[in-house]
Design a protein around this motif. Structure first.
Motif, PDB file in Angstrom:
ATOM      1  N   ILE A 195       0.839  -1.188   0.000  1.00 19.01           N
ATOM      2  CA  ILE A 195       0.000   0.000   0.000  1.00 19.01           C
ATOM      3  C   ILE A 195       0.881   1.248   0.000  1.00 19.01           C
ATOM      4  O   ILE A 195       1.790   1.373   0.820  1.00 19.01           O
ATOM      5  CB  ILE A 195      -0.920   0.046   1.243  1.00 19.01           C
ATOM      6  N   GLY A 196       0.643   2.152  -0.942  1.00 19.05           N
ATOM      7  CA  GLY A 196       1.393   3.397  -1.006  1.00 19.05           C
ATOM      8  C   GLY A 196       1.113   4.273   0.206  1.00 19.05           C
ATOM      9  O   GLY A 196      -0.036   4.452   0.596  1.00 19.05           O
ATOM     10  N   ALA A 197       2.169   4.808   0.809  1.00 20.44           N
ATOM     11  CA  ALA A 197       2.032   5.684   1.977  1.00 20.44           C
ATOM     12  C   ALA A 197       3.002   6.853   1.833  1.00 20.44           C
ATOM     13  O   ALA A 197       3.997   6.943   2.570  1.00 20.44           O
ATOM     14  CB  ALA A 197       2.293   4.910   3.257  1.00 20.44           C
ATOM     15  N   PRO A 198       2.757   7.757   0.866  1.00 19.20           N
ATOM     16  CA  PRO A 198       3.698   8.855   0.615  1.00 19.20           C
ATOM     17  C   PRO A 198       3.905   9.767   1.816  1.00 19.20           C
ATOM     18  O   PRO A 198       4.945  10.408   1.937  1.00 19.20           O
ATOM     19  CB  PRO A 198       3.052   9.610  -0.554  1.00 19.20           C
ATOM     20  N   GLU A 199       2.924   9.830   2.725  1.00 18.83           N
ATOM     21  CA  GLU A 199       3.054  10.708   3.879  1.00 18.83           C
ATOM     22  C   GLU A 199       4.191  10.278   4.805  1.00 18.83           C
ATOM     23  O   GLU A 199       4.728  11.102   5.561  1.00 18.83           O
ATOM     24  CB  GLU A 199       1.734  10.755   4.657  1.00 18.83           C
ATOM     25  N   LEU A 200       4.586   9.012   4.748  1.00 22.36           N
ATOM     26  CA  LEU A 200       5.667   8.549   5.602  1.00 22.36           C
ATOM     27  C   LEU A 200       7.007   9.198   5.237  1.00 22.36           C
ATOM     28  O   LEU A 200       7.901   9.304   6.078  1.00 22.36           O
ATOM     29  CB  LEU A 200       5.808   7.023   5.518  1.00 22.36           C
ATOM     30  N   PHE A 211       0.075   7.074  11.571  1.00 19.72           N
ATOM     31  CA  PHE A 211      -0.542   7.188  10.260  1.00 19.72           C
ATOM     32  C   PHE A 211      -1.611   6.110  10.102  1.00 19.72           C
ATOM     33  O   PHE A 211      -1.630   5.115  10.838  1.00 19.72           O
ATOM     34  CB  PHE A 211       0.503   7.022   9.142  1.00 19.72           C
ATOM     35  N   ALA A 212      -2.491   6.311   9.135  1.00 19.98           N
ATOM     36  CA  ALA A 212      -3.478   5.297   8.763  1.00 19.98           C
ATOM     37  C   ALA A 212      -3.104   4.767   7.393  1.00 19.98           C
ATOM     38  O   ALA A 212      -3.039   5.527   6.423  1.00 19.98           O
ATOM     39  CB  ALA A 212      -4.878   5.888   8.743  1.00 19.98           C
ATOM     40  N   VAL A 213      -2.836   3.480   7.298  1.00 20.30           N
ATOM     41  CA  VAL A 213      -2.486   2.839   6.036  1.00 20.30           C
ATOM     42  C   VAL A 213      -3.500   1.734   5.783  1.00 20.30           C
ATOM     43  O   VAL A 213      -3.628   0.808   6.582  1.00 20.30           O
ATOM     44  CB  VAL A 213      -1.060   2.257   6.065  1.00 20.30           C
ATOM     45  N   ALA A 214      -4.238   1.855   4.695  1.00 19.76           N
ATOM     46  CA  ALA A 214      -5.298   0.899   4.364  1.00 19.76           C
ATOM     47  C   ALA A 214      -6.284   0.764   5.521  1.00 19.76           C
ATOM     48  O   ALA A 214      -6.802  -0.316   5.802  1.00 19.76           O
ATOM     49  CB  ALA A 214      -4.706  -0.465   4.005  1.00 19.76           C
ATOM     50  N   ALA A 304      -5.283  -4.928   4.873  1.00 21.56           N
ATOM     51  CA  ALA A 304      -5.360  -4.304   3.565  1.00 21.56           C
ATOM     52  C   ALA A 304      -6.709  -4.507   2.909  1.00 21.56           C
ATOM     53  O   ALA A 304      -7.098  -3.758   2.035  1.00 21.56           O
ATOM     54  CB  ALA A 304      -4.255  -4.875   2.655  1.00 21.56           C
ATOM     55  N   GLY A 305      -7.419  -5.526   3.320  1.00 23.58           N
ATOM     56  CA  GLY A 305      -8.681  -5.817   2.662  1.00 23.58           C
ATOM     57  C   GLY A 305      -9.858  -5.198   3.352  1.00 23.58           C
ATOM     58  O   GLY A 305     -10.986  -5.411   2.927  1.00 23.58           O
TER      59      GLY A 305
END
Length: 305
Positions: A195-200, A211-214, A304-305
């Motif tokens: 999962i893309g997490a550019p904010e990291l 952060f919230a990822v997926a 992720a789901g």
């Protein structure tokens, strides 16, 4: 947990587009099957002719280049995939697999573990994992994601990955083979998703952020140039670690960082899979790779789901 770009050639956007193009071709061919077997056979023959024509041209280009230039071409993920399709890649399967595994060793090392190639036979790759913290609840999923992704990108001809028992290490417990990727097929069935997490990428050295990822809460820390990601769940008290800060571990170098739970004050080793330093248990690590300059986190399927 983090593989720097110079240590690991993570799949690029071009590589992803190449894979997507292959998937679209397969989808179109499947759609043509509705028109009957003759239509599909003609479509496959057309694709074969086009691929053969481009392959012949690519072979001629490679033949005109010096070996050093071919090596530079093979270092580009998209070109490397084309060389593989046409049997023109300068390295054999074993060499490419070993290079790919070298890229994920920094992440495996964060778990105190390692991986070795036992055998490559046909489309089957046999690996032996050693070391690591067998108490890690997410080792199976995270190792599967990290290793499978690296192998699939470097050697798409590998159809199955099997884990065999490794020799016991007197200093560390061996990862039980049955708890890892006993068998992985190259049919897209994964234990999770990247999962893309550019904010990291905004985290500075020594910073910690939630952060919230997926849809899942994670805690990211940057130690020097390395980025580490964990589930936001304290292994001691079970609370969120929001507000936690990094501390330098007394008596160790600048790369040794400790994350302290703001609720129960439990201490965890950030660099070594979140192992607790003052008791049992440890945090749940999540693999992170830099792809096309953007951090991506491997989230288990249930998250992720």
């Amino acid at each position: 947990m983090n593989d720097r770009p110079e240590n690991h050639r993570a799949p690029t956007a071009d590589t992803d587009r190449g894979r997507e193009a292959g998937e679209r071709i397969d989808t179109l061919l499947s759609a043509l099957s509705a028109a009957g077997p003759v239509a599909r056979e003609r479509a496959e023959a057309l694709v074969g002719e086009i691929v053969g024509l481009y392959g012949a041209g690519l072979e001629r280009v490679v033949g005109l280049l010096e070996p050093e230039a071919v090596e530079r071409l093979a270092a580009d993920d998209l070109i490397a995939s084309l060389l593989l399709v046409h049997g023109l890649h300068p390295h054999d399967t074993l060499t490419r697999v070993r290079t790919a595994l070298d890229g994920v060793r920094p992440y495996l090392g964060s778990h105190g573990g390692d991986v070795a190639v036992v055998e490559v036979a046909g489309g089957v790759l046999r690996l032996a994992f050693s070391g690591s913290c067998r108490s890690c609840p997410s080792s199976s999923v995270t190792l599967e994601l990290a290793v499978e992704d690296a192998v699939r990108a470097a050697a798409p001809e590998i159809e199955t990955i099997e884990v065999v028992a490794a020799e016991p290490d007197s200093n560390a417990g061996v990862i039980p083979a049955e708890s890892l990727l006993a068998r992985i097929h190259s049919n897209g069935e994964h234990g999770g998703h990247w999962i893309g997490a550019p904010e990291l990428a905004q985290l500075g050295a020594g910073e910690v952020g939630g952060f919230a990822v997926a849809g899942a809460a994670v805690l990211a820390c940057r130690v020097g140039d390395d980025l580490f990601v964990y589930r936001d769940h304290c292994a001691s008290c079970g609370n969120s670690m929001a507000g936690a800060a990094l501390h330098r571990r007394a008596g160790f170098g600048s790369g040794a960082a400790v994350l302290r739970c703001p609720v129960c004050r439990a201490h965890f080793d950030v660099v070594h899979a979140g192992a607790r330093l003052d008791g049992d248990g440890h945090l749940e690590p999540l693999p992170v790779l830099i792809r096309s300059g953007t951090p991506q986190v491997a989230m288990p399927m249930e998250a992720a789901g």
